[in-house]
Write a protein that holds these residues in place. Structure first.
Motif, PDB file in Angstrom:
ATOM      1  N   ARG A   1       0.828  -1.205   0.000  1.00  0.00           N
ATOM      2  CA  ARG A   1       0.000   0.000   0.000  1.00  0.00           C
ATOM      3  C   ARG A   1       0.869   1.265   0.000  1.00  0.00           C
ATOM      4  O   ARG A   1       2.002   1.258   0.500  1.00  0.00           O
ATOM      5  N   VAL A   2       0.288   2.351  -0.539  1.00  0.00           N
ATOM      6  CA  VAL A   2       0.927   3.657  -0.537  1.00  0.00           C
ATOM      7  C   VAL A   2      -0.182   4.709  -0.580  1.00  0.00           C
ATOM      8  O   VAL A   2      -1.238   4.478  -1.171  1.00  0.00           O
ATOM      9  N   THR A   3       0.066   5.861   0.040  1.00  0.00           N
ATOM     10  CA  THR A   3      -0.916   6.942   0.075  1.00  0.00           C
ATOM     11  C   THR A   3      -0.324   8.199  -0.557  1.00  0.00           C
ATOM     12  O   THR A   3       0.841   8.542  -0.301  1.00  0.00           O
ATOM     13  N   TYR A   4      -1.150   8.894  -1.331  1.00  0.00           N
ATOM     14  CA  TYR A   4      -0.795  10.196  -1.925  1.00  0.00           C
ATOM     15  C   TYR A   4      -1.889  11.194  -1.536  1.00  0.00           C
ATOM     16  O   TYR A   4      -3.065  10.819  -1.362  1.00  0.00           O
ATOM     17  N   SER A   5      -1.507  12.458  -1.445  1.00  0.00           N
ATOM     18  CA  SER A   5      -2.478  13.478  -1.070  1.00  0.00           C
ATOM     19  C   SER A   5      -2.241  14.771  -1.845  1.00  0.00           C
ATOM     20  O   SER A   5      -1.127  15.053  -2.294  1.00  0.00           O
TER      21      SER A   5
ATOM     22  N   VAL B   1      -2.044  -2.927  -3.705  1.00  0.00           N
ATOM     23  CA  VAL B   1      -1.720  -3.883  -4.767  1.00  0.00           C
ATOM     24  C   VAL B   1      -1.605  -5.272  -4.138  1.00  0.00           C
ATOM     25  O   VAL B   1      -0.721  -5.508  -3.294  1.00  0.00           O
ATOM     26  N   ALA B   2      -2.513  -6.177  -4.538  1.00  0.00           N
ATOM     27  CA  ALA B   2      -2.501  -7.549  -4.051  1.00  0.00           C
ATOM     28  C   ALA B   2      -1.761  -8.420  -5.074  1.00  0.00           C
ATOM     29  O   ALA B   2      -1.993  -8.312  -6.282  1.00  0.00           O
ATOM     30  N   VAL B   3      -0.873  -9.297  -4.560  1.00  0.00           N
ATOM     31  CA  VAL B   3      -0.030 -10.125  -5.426  1.00  0.00           C
ATOM     32  C   VAL B   3      -0.475 -11.582  -5.321  1.00  0.00           C
ATOM     33  O   VAL B   3      -0.683 -12.092  -4.215  1.00  0.00           O
ATOM     34  N   PHE B   4      -0.576 -12.259  -6.502  1.00  0.00           N
ATOM     35  CA  PHE B   4      -0.974 -13.660  -6.563  1.00  0.00           C
ATOM     36  C   PHE B   4       0.062 -14.430  -7.388  1.00  0.00           C
ATOM     37  O   PHE B   4       0.912 -13.852  -8.054  1.00  0.00           O
TER      38      PHE B   4
ATOM     39  N   TYR C   1      -5.337  -4.501  -8.164  1.00  0.00           N
ATOM     40  CA  TYR C   1      -5.031  -3.225  -7.511  1.00  0.00           C
ATOM     41  C   TYR C   1      -6.312  -2.455  -7.207  1.00  0.00           C
ATOM     42  O   TYR C   1      -7.289  -2.508  -7.949  1.00  0.00           O
ATOM     43  N   PHE C   2      -6.277  -1.755  -6.074  1.00  0.00           N
ATOM     44  CA  PHE C   2      -7.451  -1.088  -5.519  1.00  0.00           C
ATOM     45  C   PHE C   2      -7.095   0.352  -5.142  1.00  0.00           C
ATOM     46  O   PHE C   2      -5.928   0.666  -4.864  1.00  0.00           O
ATOM     47  N   THR C   3      -8.110   1.221  -5.120  1.00  0.00           N
ATOM     48  CA  THR C   3      -7.931   2.575  -4.600  1.00  0.00           C
ATOM     49  C   THR C   3      -9.115   2.923  -3.699  1.00  0.00           C
ATOM     50  O   THR C   3     -10.243   2.439  -3.914  1.00  0.00           O
TER      51      THR C   3
ATOM     52  N   PHE D   1      -1.829   5.283 -12.491  1.00  0.00           N
ATOM     53  CA  PHE D   1      -0.403   5.182 -12.179  1.00  0.00           C
ATOM     54  C   PHE D   1      -0.048   3.767 -11.726  1.00  0.00           C
ATOM     55  O   PHE D   1       1.009   3.231 -12.098  1.00  0.00           O
ATOM     56  N   ALA D   2      -0.919   3.132 -10.930  1.00  0.00           N
ATOM     57  CA  ALA D   2      -0.658   1.761 -10.484  1.00  0.00           C
ATOM     58  C   ALA D   2      -0.597   0.812 -11.685  1.00  0.00           C
ATOM     59  O   ALA D   2       0.295  -0.053 -11.766  1.00  0.00           O
TER      60      ALA D   2
END
Length: 292
Positions: free
Chosen positions: A180-184, A194-197, A245-247, A274-275
């Motif tokens: 996870r990462v946060t932008y503001s 981002v989930a990895v499988f 990937y999720f937001t 961007f992801a």
């Protein structure tokens, strides 16, 4: 004293001396000069005629010799108007080997490697992975919009980074890692998860199974206050390769997001895009390295 017949002797160089007989004729008879001149002219004409005939014969002889030489050099006496069908074929005529263009065996370049193949399975996707490599730097520019990068997180307990219906979906599809990462920007914050499988099929199934309640846990800290814990926020879900990937985006002051909150929608769309680009670039980098 006199000798022979006697009488005066003729001297052609002395005037008034009597002439001697010419050609055995009697004394005092003059030679026939006209006849002598005509005979001389006849002899001259005969000589010129013989010279002309000889030259002509010599010319004909030289021409015949040249013709024979050409025939002998050609090796045959075939007429020049021989039909074209009897002429040698093109393949029989030697080519100009000096100016011939060299030929090469046709070659086929191998097809370019598909970047998605390198992020579709854990077997090929072996490049280092971390929040700092997937989301580098301290800020992000999308178009004319500048976002400040906040906190990051990385865990193998995927369920702990999700809320509501998403934890079970991640567990059922064997999620191995969650970043996870946060932008503001200007009072709006967004957390990207981002989930990895192991396989693309697992990530695709997560995308198809997720519903409106399948959301990522917002990540605060580093100057970003807690957001989207009680207020209404906007969320997105997608997948590419073996990544889902999720937001989740909302206001940092706890205000609910509505359909008129264009800044929130724009921020969420920018970070989802961007992801996707970063995941795709990961595949492109590995495909490029493999083709070297």
């Amino acid at each position: 004293m006199s000798f022979g017949q006697g009488g005066p002797q003729w001297d052609p160089w002395k005037p008034n001396t009597p002439q001697q007989p010419w050609g055995g004729q009697g004394a005092g008879q003059a030679p026939d000069w006209a006849a002598l001149a005509e005979a001389s002219e006849t002899r001259n004409r005969r000589r010129r005629l013989l010279l002309i005939v000889g030259a002509a014969v010599a010319t004909v002889g030289v021409g015949a010799a040249v013709a024979m030489a050409v025939v002998n050099a050609d090796g045959n006496t075939t007429a020049s108007n021989k039909p074209t069908s009897d002429l040698p074929a093109t393949a029989d005529i030697p080519s100009d080997t000096v100016s011939a263009v060299p030929s090469f065996e046709p070659t086929s370049a191998p097809p370019p490697l598909d970047p998605k193949d390198f992020i579709a399975s854990v077997k090929k996707d072996t490049a280092p992975l971390a929040p700092e490599t997937l989301f580098p730097g301290t800020q992000l520019t999308m178009g004319e919009r500048l976002y400040k990068k906040g906190p990051t997180a990385d865990t193998t307990n995927c369920a702990s980074a999700a809320k509501n219906t998403l934890p079970k979906i991640l567990t059922d599809n064997r999620c191995t890692r969650f970043l996870r990462v946060t932008y503001s920007k200007d009072g709006v914050a967004v957390t990207v998860g981002v989930a990895v499988f192991d396989t693309e099929a697992q990530a695709t199934k997560v995308k198809a199974t997720a519903d409106k309640k399948s959301i990522v846990e917002s990540l605060s800290g580093g100057g970003v206050p807690t957001f989207c814990r009680a207020a209404i926020c906007r969320s997105t879900t997608n997948s590419y390769g073996r990544y889902a990937y999720f937001t989740i985006a909302g206001f940092t002051n706890g205000k609910d997001v509505t359909t008129k909150s264009t800044a929130v929608f724009t921020t969420g769309d920018d970070l989802a895009e961007f992801a996707f680009r970063q995941i795709r670039r990961r595949g492109e980098a590995q495909a490029s390295a493999a083709s070297q």
